[in-house]
Enzyme design. Structure first.
Site, PDB file in Angstrom:
ATOM      1  N   LYS A 159       0.852  -1.204   0.000  1.00  0.00           N
ATOM      2  CA  LYS A 159       0.000   0.000   0.000  1.00  0.00           C
ATOM      3  C   LYS A 159       0.883   1.247   0.000  1.00  0.00           C
ATOM      4  O   LYS A 159       1.094   1.876   1.041  1.00  0.00           O
ATOM      5  CB  LYS A 159      -0.912  -0.074   1.230  1.00  0.00           C
ATOM      6  CG  LYS A 159      -2.172   0.747   1.138  1.00  0.00           C
ATOM      7  CD  LYS A 159      -3.131   0.351   2.249  1.00  0.00           C
ATOM      8  CE  LYS A 159      -4.200   1.366   2.499  1.00  0.00           C
ATOM      9  NZ  LYS A 159      -5.096   1.623   1.386  1.00  0.00           N
TER      10      LYS A 159
HETATM   11  C1  LIG Z   1      -7.035  -0.152  -3.569  1.00  0.00           C
HETATM   12  C2  LIG Z   1      -7.695  -0.670  -2.353  1.00  0.00           C
HETATM   13  N1  LIG Z   1      -8.302  -1.864  -2.384  1.00  0.00           N
HETATM   14  C3  LIG Z   1      -8.923  -2.365  -1.321  1.00  0.00           C
HETATM   15  C4  LIG Z   1      -8.972  -1.680  -0.118  1.00  0.00           C
HETATM   16  C5  LIG Z   1      -9.658  -2.271   1.060  1.00  0.00           C
HETATM   17  O1  LIG Z   1      -8.712  -2.691   2.003  1.00  0.00           O
HETATM   18  P1  LIG Z   1      -9.022  -2.721   3.543  1.00  0.00           P
HETATM   19  O2  LIG Z   1     -10.234  -3.542   3.730  1.00  0.00           O
HETATM   20  O3  LIG Z   1      -7.821  -3.338   4.147  1.00  0.00           O
HETATM   21  O4  LIG Z   1      -9.228  -1.314   3.982  1.00  0.00           O
HETATM   22  C6  LIG Z   1      -8.350  -0.429  -0.026  1.00  0.00           C
HETATM   23  C7  LIG Z   1      -8.363   0.320   1.217  1.00  0.00           C
HETATM   24  O5  LIG Z   1      -7.413   0.346   1.919  1.00  0.00           O
HETATM   25  C8  LIG Z   1      -7.688   0.079  -1.158  1.00  0.00           C
HETATM   26  O6  LIG Z   1      -7.096   1.273  -1.125  1.00  0.00           O
END
Ligand SMILES: Cc1ncc(COP(=O)(O)O)c(C=O)c1O
Length: 307
Positions: A159
């Protein structure tokens, strides 16, 4: 969605006033996207905050940093404690917690390694990410003309700030065209995810979500919803999804820390199922919101009480 300042921000081990949490224009992260972050929610449980899946978020933060060779000068436990402390000192009962690791000043070169690594934790208030009615009524989305990155371009599962330029392109295009959100395809033409959410499909009673091979972030809410669906007796599968499968799904919904569990009522103006939130989505929402509101027992140990 405007940021309302809170009192204190945790920066490199100290709690400092919001207004003093500044960086110099020369920081590497500002020029080249070299920051790693998490988005975490703290939920109000009987007037006191509890942080959702803190351990999993901090683990993912460390893994993202490892990919980008960023040494965090704190242990995961210390960073978890910093999150707890920052929510607490700001007197928030519910919050969006933003741990952020970024490359500071040191070089104008692309190689980030001469730049120091800074660590911050910011807490703010965050309501319903896709709008106040979205949770019940669902959102209208489009398939993006922008694709998700191929695995040998950016690691979707780390991320990193710079990667969110792709999400920004998707989101701007969607909003400009009157949609709440976009769904992108992966480099092979399969369904990937939203600009900041994972995607689920319900078909003939089976709960399906794209695999990690579809350039998705391995969402923590995704994992929890897969667990809740299995608890409820559903078969849960990670499978490649094609664009037309979206249109003909019985139900679709997004998951994410910000979006929580949000139904999708149309894709490219084609109604999904009956054109409103479906029964499986509603059941999963109830299971999710019951835990984060304290109405149901935290049987999976997902909540970290702040006090
Ligand atoms: C690109 C992306 N996909 C999926 C998610 C969902 O991830 P999470 O459930 O860990 O927040 C996020 C959010 O963080 C994201 O930025």
């Amino acid at each position: 969605m405007a940021i309302e300042p809170t009192e204190l921000i945790w920066l490199d081990g100290e709690l400092i006033p919001w207004d003093q949490a500044n960086v110099h224009l020369s920081v590497h992260a500002l020029h080249y996207g070299s920051s790693v972050f998490e988005g975490v929610r703290a939920y109000d449980i009987a007037g006191t905050p509890a942080i959702f899946c803190l351990d999993a978020h901090i683990r993912r933060l460390f893994n993202s940093c490892k990919v980008y060779r960023m040494e965090i000068g704190y242990t995961p436990e210390a960073l978890q404690q910093a999150c707890v402390e920052t929510v607490k000192v700001n007197g928030l009962t519910s919050a969006y917690v933003r741990p952020l690791v970024f490359r500071g000043s040191g070089t104008i070169g692309v190689d980030p390694r001469p730049c120091p690594v800074h660590v911050a934790v910011m807490t703010i208030f965050l309501g319903r990410y896709l709008g106040p009615e979205a949770i019940e009524q669902g959102v209208d989305v489009c398939v993006s003309s922008w694709g998700r990155m191929a695995h040998n371009t950016f690691p979707a599962n780390a991320k990193i700030g710079g990667q969110y330029i792709n999400s920004q392109l998707m989101k701007m295009e969607a909003v400009e065209n009157g949609y709440a959100e976009a769904i992108a395809m992966d480099a092979n033409g399969f369904v990937s995810e939203g600009s900041g959410e994972n995607l689920f499909m319900v078909r003939e009673g089976v709960v399906v979500t794209p695999p990690l091979a579809s350039s998705i972030l391995k969402g923590i809410t995704r994992q929890c919803v897969m667990t809740l669906a299995a608890d409820l007796g559903y078969t849960v599968k990670e499978e490649f999804i094609t664009r037309e499968m979206l249109y003909t799904a019985d139900e679709l919904f997004f998951t994410g820390t910000a979006a929580e569990v949000t139904p999708i009522r149309s894709v490219d103006r084609i109604a999904i199922g009956a054109g409103h939130r479906g029964p499986v989505t509603e059941q999963l929402q109830t299971a999710f919101f019951d835990i984060v509101s304290g109405a149901a027992e935290d049987r999976h140990g997902w909540l970290t009480p702040v006090n």
